[in-house]
Design an enzyme around this catalytic site. Sequence first.
Site, PDB file in Angstrom:
ATOM      1  N   ARG A   1       2.057  13.322  10.189  1.00 27.06           N
ATOM      2  CA  ARG A   1       0.770  13.153   9.500  1.00 27.06           C
ATOM      3  C   ARG A   1       0.081  11.939  10.100  1.00 27.06           C
ATOM      4  O   ARG A   1       0.581  10.825  10.004  1.00 27.06           O
ATOM      5  CB  ARG A   1       1.005  12.948   8.004  1.00 27.06           C
ATOM      6  CG  ARG A   1      -0.233  12.613   7.192  1.00 27.06           C
ATOM      7  CD  ARG A   1       0.201  12.242   5.796  1.00 27.06           C
ATOM      8  NE  ARG A   1      -0.885  11.921   4.885  1.00 27.06           N
ATOM      9  CZ  ARG A   1      -1.459  10.723   4.782  1.00 27.06           C
ATOM     10  NH1 ARG A   1      -1.080   9.729   5.554  1.00 27.06           N
ATOM     11  NH2 ARG A   1      -2.407  10.517   3.893  1.00 27.06           N
TER      12      ARG A   1
ATOM     13  N   ASP B   1      -2.170   9.243   9.958  1.00 24.03           N
ATOM     14  CA  ASP B   1      -2.805   8.531   8.857  1.00 24.03           C
ATOM     15  C   ASP B   1      -4.110   7.867   9.300  1.00 24.03           C
ATOM     16  O   ASP B   1      -4.172   7.267  10.373  1.00 24.03           O
ATOM     17  CB  ASP B   1      -1.819   7.445   8.371  1.00 24.03           C
ATOM     18  CG  ASP B   1      -2.370   6.649   7.207  1.00 24.03           C
ATOM     19  OD1 ASP B   1      -2.605   7.266   6.162  1.00 24.03           O
ATOM     20  OD2 ASP B   1      -2.555   5.436   7.349  1.00 24.03           O
TER      21      ASP B   1
ATOM     22  N   GLU C   1      -5.198  13.338   8.846  1.00 25.92           N
ATOM     23  CA  GLU C   1      -5.632  12.838   7.540  1.00 25.92           C
ATOM     24  C   GLU C   1      -6.967  12.118   7.742  1.00 25.92           C
ATOM     25  O   GLU C   1      -7.015  10.918   7.975  1.00 25.92           O
ATOM     26  CB  GLU C   1      -4.596  11.882   6.940  1.00 25.92           C
ATOM     27  CG  GLU C   1      -4.853  11.606   5.469  1.00 25.92           C
ATOM     28  CD  GLU C   1      -5.340  10.191   5.145  1.00 25.92           C
ATOM     29  OE1 GLU C   1      -5.721   9.958   3.995  1.00 25.92           O
ATOM     30  OE2 GLU C   1      -5.344   9.321   6.040  1.00 25.92           O
TER      31      GLU C   1
ATOM     32  N   HIS D   1      -0.968  11.671  -3.123  1.00 25.68           N
ATOM     33  CA  HIS D   1      -0.734  10.309  -3.607  1.00 25.68           C
ATOM     34  C   HIS D   1      -2.027   9.504  -3.682  1.00 25.68           C
ATOM     35  O   HIS D   1      -2.050   8.418  -4.233  1.00 25.68           O
ATOM     36  CB  HIS D   1       0.274   9.617  -2.691  1.00 25.68           C
ATOM     37  CG  HIS D   1      -0.330   9.315  -1.350  1.00 25.68           C
ATOM     38  ND1 HIS D   1      -0.635  10.299  -0.440  1.00 25.68           N
ATOM     39  CD2 HIS D   1      -0.724   8.147  -0.787  1.00 25.68           C
ATOM     40  CE1 HIS D   1      -1.182   9.746   0.619  1.00 25.68           C
ATOM     41  NE2 HIS D   1      -1.251   8.441   0.449  1.00 25.68           N
ATOM     42  N   ASP D   2      -3.110  10.028  -3.060  1.00 26.25           N
ATOM     43  CA  ASP D   2      -4.372   9.290  -3.040  1.00 26.25           C
ATOM     44  C   ASP D   2      -5.311   9.779  -4.147  1.00 26.25           C
ATOM     45  O   ASP D   2      -4.986  10.696  -4.901  1.00 26.25           O
ATOM     46  CB  ASP D   2      -5.034   9.441  -1.666  1.00 26.25           C
ATOM     47  CG  ASP D   2      -4.424   8.478  -0.651  1.00 26.25           C
ATOM     48  OD1 ASP D   2      -3.944   7.405  -1.057  1.00 26.25           O
ATOM     49  OD2 ASP D   2      -4.426   8.815   0.547  1.00 26.25           O
TER      50      ASP D   2
ATOM     51  N   HIS E   1      -2.979   0.750  11.831  1.00 30.88           N
ATOM     52  CA  HIS E   1      -2.647  -0.658  11.570  1.00 30.88           C
ATOM     53  C   HIS E   1      -1.143  -0.821  11.406  1.00 30.88           C
ATOM     54  O   HIS E   1      -0.437   0.148  11.137  1.00 30.88           O
ATOM     55  CB  HIS E   1      -3.346  -1.119  10.292  1.00 30.88           C
ATOM     56  CG  HIS E   1      -3.204  -0.120   9.171  1.00 30.88           C
ATOM     57  ND1 HIS E   1      -4.179   0.798   8.879  1.00 30.88           N
ATOM     58  CD2 HIS E   1      -2.201   0.135   8.308  1.00 30.88           C
ATOM     59  CE1 HIS E   1      -3.794   1.562   7.869  1.00 30.88           C
ATOM     60  NE2 HIS E   1      -2.588   1.188   7.505  1.00 30.88           N
TER      61      HIS E   1
ATOM     62  N   GLN F   1      -2.867  -5.362   6.185  1.00 25.41           N
ATOM     63  CA  GLN F   1      -2.799  -4.231   7.123  1.00 25.41           C
ATOM     64  C   GLN F   1      -3.713  -4.539   8.303  1.00 25.41           C
ATOM     65  O   GLN F   1      -4.941  -4.467   8.179  1.00 25.41           O
ATOM     66  CB  GLN F   1      -3.218  -2.934   6.412  1.00 25.41           C
ATOM     67  CG  GLN F   1      -2.189  -2.473   5.386  1.00 25.41           C
ATOM     68  CD  GLN F   1      -2.734  -1.419   4.429  1.00 25.41           C
ATOM     69  OE1 GLN F   1      -3.711  -1.666   3.717  1.00 25.41           O
ATOM     70  NE2 GLN F   1      -2.110  -0.257   4.397  1.00 25.41           N
TER      71      GLN F   1
ATOM     72  N   ASP G   1       0.829  -1.208   0.000  1.00 21.25           N
ATOM     73  CA  ASP G   1       0.000   0.000   0.000  1.00 21.25           C
ATOM     74  C   ASP G   1       0.866   1.262   0.000  1.00 21.25           C
ATOM     75  O   ASP G   1       0.640   2.189   0.779  1.00 21.25           O
ATOM     76  CB  ASP G   1      -0.957  -0.020   1.213  1.00 21.25           C
ATOM     77  CG  ASP G   1      -2.058   1.038   1.090  1.00 21.25           C
ATOM     78  OD1 ASP G   1      -2.287   1.539  -0.029  1.00 21.25           O
ATOM     79  OD2 ASP G   1      -2.671   1.371   2.120  1.00 21.25           O
TER      80      ASP G   1
ATOM     81  N   ARG H   1      -4.080   4.328  -8.172  1.00 26.66           N
ATOM     82  CA  ARG H   1      -3.394   5.515  -7.644  1.00 26.66           C
ATOM     83  C   ARG H   1      -1.953   5.591  -8.136  1.00 26.66           C
ATOM     84  O   ARG H   1      -1.337   6.654  -8.129  1.00 26.66           O
ATOM     85  CB  ARG H   1      -3.426   5.502  -6.101  1.00 26.66           C
ATOM     86  CG  ARG H   1      -4.811   5.720  -5.538  1.00 26.66           C
ATOM     87  CD  ARG H   1      -4.828   5.579  -4.037  1.00 26.66           C
ATOM     88  NE  ARG H   1      -4.440   4.243  -3.603  1.00 26.66           N
ATOM     89  CZ  ARG H   1      -4.316   3.881  -2.335  1.00 26.66           C
ATOM     90  NH1 ARG H   1      -4.549   4.753  -1.376  1.00 26.66           N
ATOM     91  NH2 ARG H   1      -3.973   2.648  -2.003  1.00 26.66           N
TER      92      ARG H   1
HETATM   93  C1  GLC Z   1      -4.293   6.757   4.111  1.00 24.48           C
HETATM   94  C2  GLC Z   1      -3.258   6.852   3.013  1.00 24.48           C
HETATM   95  C3  GLC Z   1      -3.567   5.861   1.945  1.00 24.48           C
HETATM   96  C4  GLC Z   1      -3.568   4.481   2.552  1.00 24.48           C
HETATM   97  C5  GLC Z   1      -4.484   4.408   3.780  1.00 24.48           C
HETATM   98  C6  GLC Z   1      -4.233   3.181   4.579  1.00 24.48           C
HETATM   99  O1  GLC Z   1      -5.547   7.092   3.678  1.00 24.48           O
HETATM  100  O2  GLC Z   1      -3.216   8.160   2.510  1.00 24.48           O
HETATM  101  O3  GLC Z   1      -2.663   5.948   0.888  1.00 24.48           O
HETATM  102  O4  GLC Z   1      -3.993   3.563   1.595  1.00 24.48           O
HETATM  103  O5  GLC Z   1      -4.270   5.482   4.665  1.00 24.48           O
HETATM  104  O6  GLC Z   1      -3.071   3.312   5.344  1.00 24.48           O
END
Ligand code: GLC
Length: 661
Positions: free
Chosen positions: A293, A295, A337, A401-402, A195, A263, A152, A526
């Site tokens: 950040r 996540d 995020e 990146h998303d 995770h 994950q 990922d 992506r």
């Molecule tokens: C966040 C990341 C993404 C990832 C997800 C799981 O949203 O930006 O790229 O797939 O977390 O960790």
Amino acid sequence: MDKHDWRPEAARDSLKRLLPLLEKTHEKKIVDIPFQWNLFKARLNREWERLFICLHELYGWQFDFYYTLEQVIDMLIRCWLDRPSDLQQLDTQREADPLWYTSENMVGIVLYVDLFSNNLAGLYDHIPYFKKLGVTYLHLMPLFSAPHGENDGGYAVSDYRAVNPDLGTMEELSRLAAVLREQGISLALDFVFNHTSDEHEWALKAKANDPEYMNYFLTFTDRTLVDRFQEHLRDIFPTVRKGSFTWNDQMQRWVWTTFNNYQWDLNYGNPIVFKAMAEEMLFLANEGVEVLRLDAVAFIWKRLGTDCENQPEAHTIIRAFNAITKIVAPSMIFNSEAIVHPDEVIKYIRTDECQLSYNPLQMALLWEALATREVKLLAHSMRHRERLPHGCAWVNYLRCHDDIGWTFDDGDALSLGIDPQEHRKFLNHFYTGQYPGSFARGIPFQFNPTTSDLRISGTLSSLAGLEEALEKQDNGMIEQAVRRINMLRSIMMSIGGIPLLYAGDEYGSLNDYTFLTDPTKVTDSRWVHRSKKRWQAAEDLTQTDTLEWRFFYEMTKLCNLRKQLPPLKNGGMEVIDTGNPHLFGYLRANQDQQLLIIANFSEFDQVIKADHLAKTGMKRDGFEIFTQKTLPSGEDLSFNGYRYMWINISDQQEHPRETPG
Ligand code: GLC
């Protein structure tokens, strides 16, 4: 807090009892640094009450809560003792300037190390490039040890204390952080804390049926319970897999896996997990990370009968992490995020939770307005949803990146006569290039046939029409795409908060379709906007007749202006009524300095009437920053297609000139 609340006193009592004991344990190290130790104790005393309350909310009901408190304080002391002295100095400096991140000097860039410079060692060579762009915040995408093959994009972490050996070492990372700091650039990293990967030591031990480590994760023997949870959960990656649970043969259990099956969601109901992850977080802080950040914040707490997103305890955990950071590493801040409904996004943004947050609503609505050429949903949503508490800031981005998800509020859309579901369908059609006349070259991401939900992948330039225009070798179309891109970037740079560039967008990189031939990437579109930096383009930057150079030049110009214009200093942002459905306008003001910013989202000429201009505050002649021209008050103002203007309408005017970096 009500005055009969017993917790403040309990907090004081617990600290009074525990601290002397722990002070004894660490006596040998503390004895030589009495001044610093007092400083630490002052921070601990200041933050302890709120940390205690958070911990009590999360774990107060457990029989060994007092042990949890002791463990947490012990961990804080150990991590503080490990904190390098230069970072301790930074802490003191930042405590004297606590809102450093709200400065207009802040400009961010985010990149994958391997794609940008092969490895950490290679990044040093590009510091001058960042400086040229005006970057002060460098976010390196996850660079920790992760499973080979699918991981990922690094968001499956196998060890928070080890850099992926292909990229370098932890020592290199902390050295880089120090060098960046000397250059006025703050290092930002991800804290992937919902995770771990299934190859993390904790997961390996769990797989070996160690009950202590099984309890680090959310595992189930009972399928009926799994089904009861599942009933309310949404699929995050529906094209890859259905459901949020993965069967593990070794354990003979179901494991909670919100994202990919490798994950594994952590069990924050277990205080040992909380403490262990806080320790990993402080480890990163001690490596020199200044912005963390957070996540996937929305997913960290699960509750039966709910969608297990944005639970109150998710906030409590982050607040506890915030208090912990204020005690041990106060120079580090959090960027949330949370890519969820705007009502929920905003709840994470508080000085005692996340000081910064991605602004997915603004990002999505800029694209929405670009497709429709109408700004009503953007203006309406920004007007009533953007205000943040003092001391907090948005991180504004156009691409990352998303994917892009159409995250606007249905009620906002309905109030403007827009059918939200139909509109999302239209946007997906438009950005996948299927809508007649669309300029976009997006790729579908994660179509969910049950809900018809779809998201979009693609680079800024490809989505804004450059790819199609270049392919057709149509100069008119190229020009329009360039104008669209620059207009969006001008908004990102001026609307308030921290602009965060996605590396490559500064010179207009296009979609890269090579992921289609890579079996570890092909199921995740992506990757179309995660391509290897084309160094050819960077070299071209010296040749001033290339498109890349034009984009880069415009970017540096915007960065410079942003830093020079007093109205863009923190301060507020007020969306104005331009009286024209295609013109998006807002006012940035700081004391007596005012900047009126207007952007034309259509390819056709548009006019804002003089009376509307007067209502926005332009009561006297304005001064347009890019053209350096005076705009007489009392006259209508015309905008060519995709034209944007930054108009100084202050009474006292100083006019910075355009100065590229
Ligand atoms: C966040 C990341 C993404 C990832 C997800 C799981 O949203 O930006 O790229 O797939 O977390 O960790």
